[in-house]
Write a protein that holds these residues in place. Sequence first.
Motif, PDB file in Angstrom:
ATOM      1  N   ASN A  22       0.865  -1.176   0.000  1.00 37.83           N
ATOM      2  CA  ASN A  22       0.000   0.000   0.000  1.00 37.83           C
ATOM      3  C   ASN A  22       0.900   1.223   0.000  1.00 37.83           C
ATOM      4  OD1 ASN A  22      -2.945  -0.917   0.481  1.00 37.83           O
ATOM      5  ND2 ASN A  22      -1.745  -2.174   1.878  1.00 37.83           N
ATOM      6  N   ASN A  23       0.362   2.333  -0.509  1.00 42.43           N
ATOM      7  CA  ASN A  23       1.125   3.570  -0.505  1.00 42.43           C
ATOM      8  C   ASN A  23       1.649   3.893   0.904  1.00 42.43           C
ATOM      9  OD1 ASN A  23       0.904   6.839  -0.432  1.00 42.43           O
ATOM     10  ND2 ASN A  23       1.659   6.055  -2.377  1.00 42.43           N
ATOM     11  N   ALA A  24       0.861   3.501   1.913  1.00 47.39           N
ATOM     12  CA  ALA A  24       1.230   3.769   3.310  1.00 47.39           C
ATOM     13  C   ALA A  24       2.584   3.154   3.673  1.00 47.39           C
ATOM     14  CB  ALA A  24       0.139   3.219   4.228  1.00 47.39           C
ATOM     15  N   VAL A  53     -12.496  12.959   1.060  1.00 48.81           N
ATOM     16  CA  VAL A  53     -11.042  12.966   0.842  1.00 48.81           C
ATOM     17  C   VAL A  53     -10.393  11.942   1.778  1.00 48.81           C
ATOM     18  CG1 VAL A  53      -8.936  14.349   0.896  1.00 48.81           C
ATOM     19  CG2 VAL A  53     -11.101  15.415   0.250  1.00 48.81           C
ATOM     20  N   TYR A  54      -9.684  10.976   1.177  1.00 49.29           N
ATOM     21  CA  TYR A  54      -9.061   9.949   2.031  1.00 49.29           C
ATOM     22  C   TYR A  54      -7.556   9.866   1.822  1.00 49.29           C
ATOM     23  CZ  TYR A  54      -8.975   6.882  -2.061  1.00 49.29           C
ATOM     24  OH  TYR A  54      -8.722   6.332  -3.296  1.00 49.29           O
ATOM     25  N   GLY A  55      -6.987  10.743   0.995  1.00 46.32           N
ATOM     26  CA  GLY A  55      -5.542  10.725   0.795  1.00 46.32           C
ATOM     27  C   GLY A  55      -5.094  12.070   0.262  1.00 46.32           C
ATOM     28  N   ALA A 113      -7.807   6.674  -9.893  1.00 43.61           N
ATOM     29  CA  ALA A 113      -8.595   5.440  -9.869  1.00 43.61           C
ATOM     30  C   ALA A 113      -7.765   4.197 -10.146  1.00 43.61           C
ATOM     31  CB  ALA A 113      -9.732   5.551 -10.883  1.00 43.61           C
ATOM     32  N   SER A 114      -6.536   4.356 -10.633  1.00 45.49           N
ATOM     33  CA  SER A 114      -5.698   3.181 -10.856  1.00 45.49           C
ATOM     34  C   SER A 114      -4.974   2.773  -9.577  1.00 45.49           C
ATOM     35  CB  SER A 114      -4.666   3.472 -11.948  1.00 45.49           C
ATOM     36  OG  SER A 114      -3.691   4.354 -11.443  1.00 45.49           O
ATOM     37  N   SER A 115      -5.108   3.571  -8.511  1.00 44.89           N
ATOM     38  CA  SER A 115      -4.518   3.163  -7.231  1.00 44.89           C
ATOM     39  C   SER A 115      -5.257   1.918  -6.762  1.00 44.89           C
ATOM     40  CB  SER A 115      -4.660   4.282  -6.197  1.00 44.89           C
ATOM     41  OG  SER A 115      -6.031   4.468  -5.888  1.00 44.89           O
ATOM     42  N   THR A 116      -4.657   1.162  -5.861  1.00 44.88           N
ATOM     43  CA  THR A 116      -5.328  -0.071  -5.439  1.00 44.88           C
ATOM     44  C   THR A 116      -6.640   0.266  -4.733  1.00 44.88           C
ATOM     45  OG1 THR A 116      -4.039  -0.143  -3.424  1.00 44.88           O
ATOM     46  CG2 THR A 116      -3.191  -1.348  -5.291  1.00 44.88           C
ATOM     47  N   THR A 117      -6.662   1.378  -4.016  1.00 49.37           N
ATOM     48  CA  THR A 117      -7.906   1.776  -3.345  1.00 49.37           C
ATOM     49  C   THR A 117      -8.931   2.223  -4.383  1.00 49.37           C
ATOM     50  OG1 THR A 117      -6.350   2.650  -1.714  1.00 49.37           O
ATOM     51  CG2 THR A 117      -8.669   2.968  -1.260  1.00 49.37           C
ATOM     52  N   GLY A 118      -8.473   2.963  -5.399  1.00 50.82           N
ATOM     53  CA  GLY A 118      -9.356   3.442  -6.454  1.00 50.82           C
ATOM     54  C   GLY A 118      -9.987   2.299  -7.241  1.00 50.82           C
ATOM     55  N   MET A 126      -9.728   8.610   7.934  1.00 47.99           N
ATOM     56  CA  MET A 126      -8.794   7.473   7.893  1.00 47.99           C
ATOM     57  C   MET A 126      -9.632   6.247   8.215  1.00 47.99           C
ATOM     58  SD  MET A 126      -5.708   8.804  10.313  1.00 47.99           S
ATOM     59  CE  MET A 126      -6.778   9.095  11.714  1.00 47.99           C
ATOM     60  N   VAL A 127      -9.259   5.100   7.674  1.00 44.04           N
ATOM     61  CA  VAL A 127      -9.993   3.872   7.953  1.00 44.04           C
ATOM     62  C   VAL A 127     -10.023   3.615   9.464  1.00 44.04           C
ATOM     63  CG1 VAL A 127      -7.949   2.393   7.566  1.00 44.04           C
ATOM     64  CG2 VAL A 127     -10.224   1.429   7.283  1.00 44.04           C
ATOM     65  N   PHE A 128      -8.969   4.059  10.150  1.00 45.81           N
ATOM     66  CA  PHE A 128      -8.869   3.834  11.596  1.00 45.81           C
ATOM     67  C   PHE A 128      -9.906   4.633  12.392  1.00 45.81           C
ATOM     68  CE2 PHE A 128      -4.535   3.429   9.788  1.00 45.81           C
ATOM     69  CZ  PHE A 128      -4.446   2.048   9.882  1.00 45.81           C
ATOM     70  N   THR A 140     -10.480   9.015 -12.836  1.00 48.38           N
ATOM     71  CA  THR A 140      -9.400   9.856 -13.360  1.00 48.38           C
ATOM     72  C   THR A 140      -8.055   9.156 -13.204  1.00 48.38           C
ATOM     73  OG1 THR A 140      -8.638  11.104 -11.411  1.00 48.38           O
ATOM     74  CG2 THR A 140     -10.635  11.910 -12.512  1.00 48.38           C
ATOM     75  N   SER A 141      -7.170   9.507 -14.155  1.00 51.29           N
ATOM     76  CA  SER A 141      -5.771   9.100 -14.093  1.00 51.29           C
ATOM     77  C   SER A 141      -5.037  10.316 -14.648  1.00 51.29           C
ATOM     78  CB  SER A 141      -5.579   7.875 -14.986  1.00 51.29           C
ATOM     79  OG  SER A 141      -4.216   7.521 -15.049  1.00 51.29           O
ATOM     80  N   ARG A 142      -3.750  10.455 -14.375  1.00 52.64           N
ATOM     81  CA  ARG A 142      -3.079  11.653 -14.901  1.00 52.64           C
ATOM     82  C   ARG A 142      -2.950  11.595 -16.420  1.00 52.64           C
ATOM     83  NH1 ARG A 142       1.683  11.375 -10.669  1.00 52.64           N
ATOM     84  NH2 ARG A 142       1.246   9.190 -11.144  1.00 52.64           N
TER      85      ARG A 142
END
Length: 345
Positions: free
Chosen positions: A48-50, A249-251, A161-166, A276-278, A183-185
Amino acid sequence: MAPAGGKQARVYRFNEYGGPEKLQLKEEEVPYPSAGHVRVRVEAMSLNNADSLFLANQYLEPPALPSKIGYEIAGTVDAIGEGVKQFSVGDRVSAIPAFSVAEYANFAELTVLPERALMHTPRNLDKIQAASFTFAYFTNYYGLFDLGQLKPFQTVLITAASSTTGLAAISMVRAAGSTVIATSRSSAKADALKKAGANYVIATAEEDLVERVHAITGGKGVDIAYDCIAGPMSEAIVNCVRQFGHWVVYGAMDSSPVPFPVLQLMVKTVKLDTFMVFDFTGHPGLNIPANDQALARAMEYVSRGIESGALPIVVDKVFEGLEGLPDALRRQQKGTGTGKIVVEL
Ligand SMILES: NC(=O)c1ccc[n+]([C@@H]2O[C@H](COP(=O)([O-])OP(=O)(O)OC[C@H]3O[C@@H](n4cnc5c(N)ncnc54)[C@H](OP(=O)(O)O)[C@@H]3O)[C@@H](O)[C@H]2O)c1
């Protein structure tokens, strides 16, 4: 009688903040689980990006050096501590985002987690998939349903949207009977996003985001903007949302400082939620109380969706062997792929 001793296993740690080159794989003793804890023999881990943010000390929690690393894993239960009720030795389990990564980190041959930070792996998943679904789907469950109030026949703008969360969000919105504008860049990932279920794809570096969204929605705007970019795109994103809609907004993939679009939000009474999910699953290190009911709701939704096939898992690339983690992280940081990057043990 349970053995009291630990077991030797290879564990990733870092002693300096930075990139993948800082990771060190060393043998150490992984203790027998204490009360309420489960020791897991890890079979696969996904990125994950985290994980990159944590390694660079840019995450929610500062790493205590020499720190372990890693959120998302799957494997089999190797030992259980006193009082553990839901799991037995040999059960297949997947980690869920309900623990502190500074306290419990998982990229290793063996890891120990609190019982509530694990779920039984849905039966239809292999080990690669088992390590690749919980973080995205749990996060989106709270973001789209609890905060965004997603309903059928709505339109949702999913940024990055290509992120794993997206990608997981695309499936959830489609499964809920709504339309996705992704969206994607660049347009390079347009086909992959359409294959993942996006009804429309906008390449933000090549097209005017607001114009396209208004053309698609007949000038109305989207019901929900589900956003992990923020930054300088914030004003445009708010301009894509309909009156009384939601900007969730989550990131902050783009963390450049920007003026807050207060006027645009106010004029259209757009509701802004950051989360945050937490906030839902709980996080003692961040003083967020555990919410077992919220955890159970998400677990039921995710398990059902995975078992029925309504919530698919998109895998980008699998790296063989624990030693593959630094290269896996490099691929993630390049951001060229679409889907989960997994290390198989
Ligand atoms: N709030 C929570 O609880 C929570 C939970 C999970 C994740 N997150 C956040 O969600 C975000 C995505 O995480 P992830 O693990 O799903 O990511 P990921 O799989 O690593 O995906 C990253 C994608 O984001 C896009 N991107 C990267 N840098 C960007 C930039 N500067 N501006 C715009 N787009 C950019 C790229 O897509 P394109 O090349 O297609 O543009 C890239 O492929 C992160 O900010 C993460 O911290 C938050």
